[in-house]
Design a protein around this motif. Sequence first.
Motif, PDB file in Angstrom:
ATOM      1  N   GLN A  19       5.963   3.979   1.484  1.00  0.00           N
ATOM      2  CA  GLN A  19       6.739   5.084   2.060  1.00  0.00           C
ATOM      3  C   GLN A  19       7.631   4.566   3.190  1.00  0.00           C
ATOM      4  OE1 GLN A  19       8.344   7.720   1.585  1.00  0.00           O
ATOM      5  NE2 GLN A  19       6.756   9.279   1.562  1.00  0.00           N
TER       6      GLN A  19
ATOM      7  N   CYS B 119       4.722   7.563   9.775  1.00  0.00           N
ATOM      8  CA  CYS B 119       5.974   8.063   9.205  1.00  0.00           C
ATOM      9  C   CYS B 119       6.567   9.162  10.084  1.00  0.00           C
ATOM     10  CB  CYS B 119       5.752   8.566   7.782  1.00  0.00           C
ATOM     11  SG  CYS B 119       5.432   7.225   6.622  1.00  0.00           S
TER      12      CYS B 119
ATOM     13  N   GLY C  16       1.207   3.689   2.118  1.00  0.00           N
ATOM     14  CA  GLY C  16       1.878   3.915   3.392  1.00  0.00           C
ATOM     15  C   GLY C  16       3.050   2.956   3.580  1.00  0.00           C
ATOM     16  N   GLU C  17       2.810   1.696   3.241  1.00  0.00           N
ATOM     17  CA  GLU C  17       3.874   0.698   3.378  1.00  0.00           C
ATOM     18  C   GLU C  17       5.039   1.018   2.436  1.00  0.00           C
ATOM     19  OE1 GLU C  17       0.972  -3.063   4.554  1.00  0.00           O
ATOM     20  OE2 GLU C  17       1.413  -2.614   2.467  1.00  0.00           O
TER      21      GLU C  17
ATOM     22  N   SER D 141       4.222  12.970   3.213  1.00  0.00           N
ATOM     23  CA  SER D 141       2.817  12.600   3.426  1.00  0.00           C
ATOM     24  C   SER D 141       2.003  12.532   2.143  1.00  0.00           C
ATOM     25  CB  SER D 141       2.157  13.611   4.379  1.00  0.00           C
ATOM     26  OG  SER D 141       2.036  14.864   3.733  1.00  0.00           O
TER      27      SER D 141
ATOM     28  N   SER E  96       0.851  -1.190   0.000  1.00  0.00           N
ATOM     29  CA  SER E  96       0.000   0.000   0.000  1.00  0.00           C
ATOM     30  C   SER E  96       0.892   1.247   0.000  1.00  0.00           C
ATOM     31  CB  SER E  96      -0.888   0.005   1.241  1.00  0.00           C
ATOM     32  OG  SER E  96      -0.097   0.274   2.387  1.00  0.00           O
TER      33      SER E  96
ATOM     34  N   LYS F  85      -3.375   7.898   8.864  1.00  0.00           N
ATOM     35  CA  LYS F  85      -2.741   6.975   9.802  1.00  0.00           C
ATOM     36  C   LYS F  85      -1.302   6.664   9.375  1.00  0.00           C
ATOM     37  CE  LYS F  85      -3.950   3.465  12.955  1.00  0.00           C
ATOM     38  NZ  LYS F  85      -3.637   2.073  12.640  1.00  0.00           N
ATOM     39  N   ALA F  86      -1.117   6.495   8.073  1.00  0.00           N
ATOM     40  CA  ALA F  86       0.225   6.204   7.562  1.00  0.00           C
ATOM     41  C   ALA F  86       1.138   7.409   7.755  1.00  0.00           C
ATOM     42  CB  ALA F  86       0.144   5.820   6.089  1.00  0.00           C
ATOM     43  N   VAL F  87       0.561   8.618   7.582  1.00  0.00           N
ATOM     44  CA  VAL F  87       1.347   9.832   7.805  1.00  0.00           C
ATOM     45  C   VAL F  87       1.816   9.885   9.253  1.00  0.00           C
ATOM     46  CG1 VAL F  87       1.323  12.352   7.727  1.00  0.00           C
ATOM     47  CG2 VAL F  87       0.052  11.053   6.012  1.00  0.00           C
TER      48      VAL F  87
ATOM     49  N   LEU G  79      -0.825   9.785   1.154  1.00  0.00           N
ATOM     50  CA  LEU G  79      -0.955   8.754   2.181  1.00  0.00           C
ATOM     51  C   LEU G  79      -2.194   8.983   3.039  1.00  0.00           C
ATOM     52  CD1 LEU G  79       2.685   8.302   3.499  1.00  0.00           C
ATOM     53  CD2 LEU G  79       1.568   7.290   1.516  1.00  0.00           C
TER      54      LEU G  79
END
Lengths: 287, 242
Positions: B140, B172, B137-138, B161, B135, B167-169, B164
């Motif tokens: 990144q 990170c 996020g993954e 960011s 995905s 949540k992924a931001v 993304l």
Amino acid sequence: MLYVELFLQGLIQGSIYALVAVGLTLVYGLLRILHIAHAGLFTLGGYIGVLVTDATGSLALALLVAAVTVGLLGMALYRVCYEPILNKPPFVALIASIGLFIAMEEIYRIVFGPYGLSYQAPPLQDSVVLWGMHLTQAELAVMGGGVVVIAVLALLAEKTRAGTAWKATVTDPQMAQSFGIDTVRVRYLNFFIGSALAACAGVMVALMNNLVEPTMGSVPSYKALAIIVLGGLGDVRGTLIAALALGVIEAFGTIYLGDLMDRDAIAFAFLIVVLMIRPQGLLGRKA
Amino acid sequence: MLRLDGLSCGYGAFRAVHELSFEVPEGSVFALVGANGAGKSSTIMAVAGHVAVQGGAVLLDGQDITNLPPTKRVGAGIALAPEGRRLFTDLSVERNLVVGGYHLPAERTAENKARVLELFPRLGERIDQPAGALSGGEQQMLAIGRALMAEPRLLMIDEVSLGLMPKAVDLCYAAIDRLRDRGITILLVEQNTTRALEAADRVCVLESGRAVWQGDAAEARRDPALVEAYLGLSEGKQETTP
């Protein structure tokens, strides 16, 4: 019985195709150049094979000399012919490559003569019985050797740091550089391995036909183009499978469709049919 | 640690960045912010050696690295998580990490890999999958992890960011905080000004290839007028009604 024999003959021819096509797909994967002159290196391998075997009596030595000499020549071709035109549009390199191939054929004609060379005492001609089929040792060596060499190559690309660096360079040369990979060295290695494999194929084809002539590379050159498209451009494993498949299709086709089409027409009909169904190649993912 | 001295860079005749000067202190987080096309990525790519420098100099620990080939910069301590991630999509997560540590002896790989997986446990769950299947996020996380495999002293992250999920931001930026605590200097590019101001120690605002403001992130956080003047209304903030 006929089926088994045709299948084996197909695999033998397919192994030869594979050895030639792998070098082509390696170069395409890395530089997006259709390296037509690759087939000229295949022919040179055949000449070196005959000359060294006749001089020393050792086929193994001939394979080694052919692989190393032609491998180095492949690197030189890259340095002299391709590197200066890499940032030109792709057709420039294609034209250069075709010109180079024609020049190579003519050089062989001048240097080695127009009638071709044969082994004085061709090695590996004893018969071996396999599933009731009579094959020569040479044919067996081609079939086994070709598949093993390419499978090992694919495994090395998968498992070693150098192989990983090569694959990374194929995907994104700039990022590969950012992590310290010397992409120029990767290119040289690429040309060396591809050219050396083509040379070995040339030695073995010269042995099976007991003839090497200046135009020996013509048919493999365009056949190899069909194979690398089928295999998914730049994909070693796909190229191996496509080469073997094409060899087998041709072997059966010449028996069952021989009245309608000749061997090469069958090969390209197969290419067209496959690309109509799977435009991304046999194994390729959709882009 | 990293200093740009009147750096100009661009592509061919086009100049993307004009005489940019700033200094990233050792162990700090420095954010380059600004609109699309302001020259943020060009600056980072020039530090990585991938964009032609047209004037000025890039200095790392006082050493002029302006003309150092890109392959040598990772050895000098610079690693990059570029815009668009640019992972080796056909290779597995594990192999991407191996490439990240390519310039180091092979013995360092296992230890560094363990550290990256400790930082981003999600990557451990997907270790054998091709990077292209991850995905956003993954991806990144893998781009940052791949850069960390090189044991950088300066980590550059472009568009942390962009694209993304929130949540992924968060994940990170949590990682960026931890990396700063480990003493890694971080230069990041961010379009989301709010996030950048929260994470950074210092900020440089670029507009059309020129620095229009630089200073402490804390100062910018305290002074909304400043943010409004130079950054426009940043994303995530409510519009103020007169």
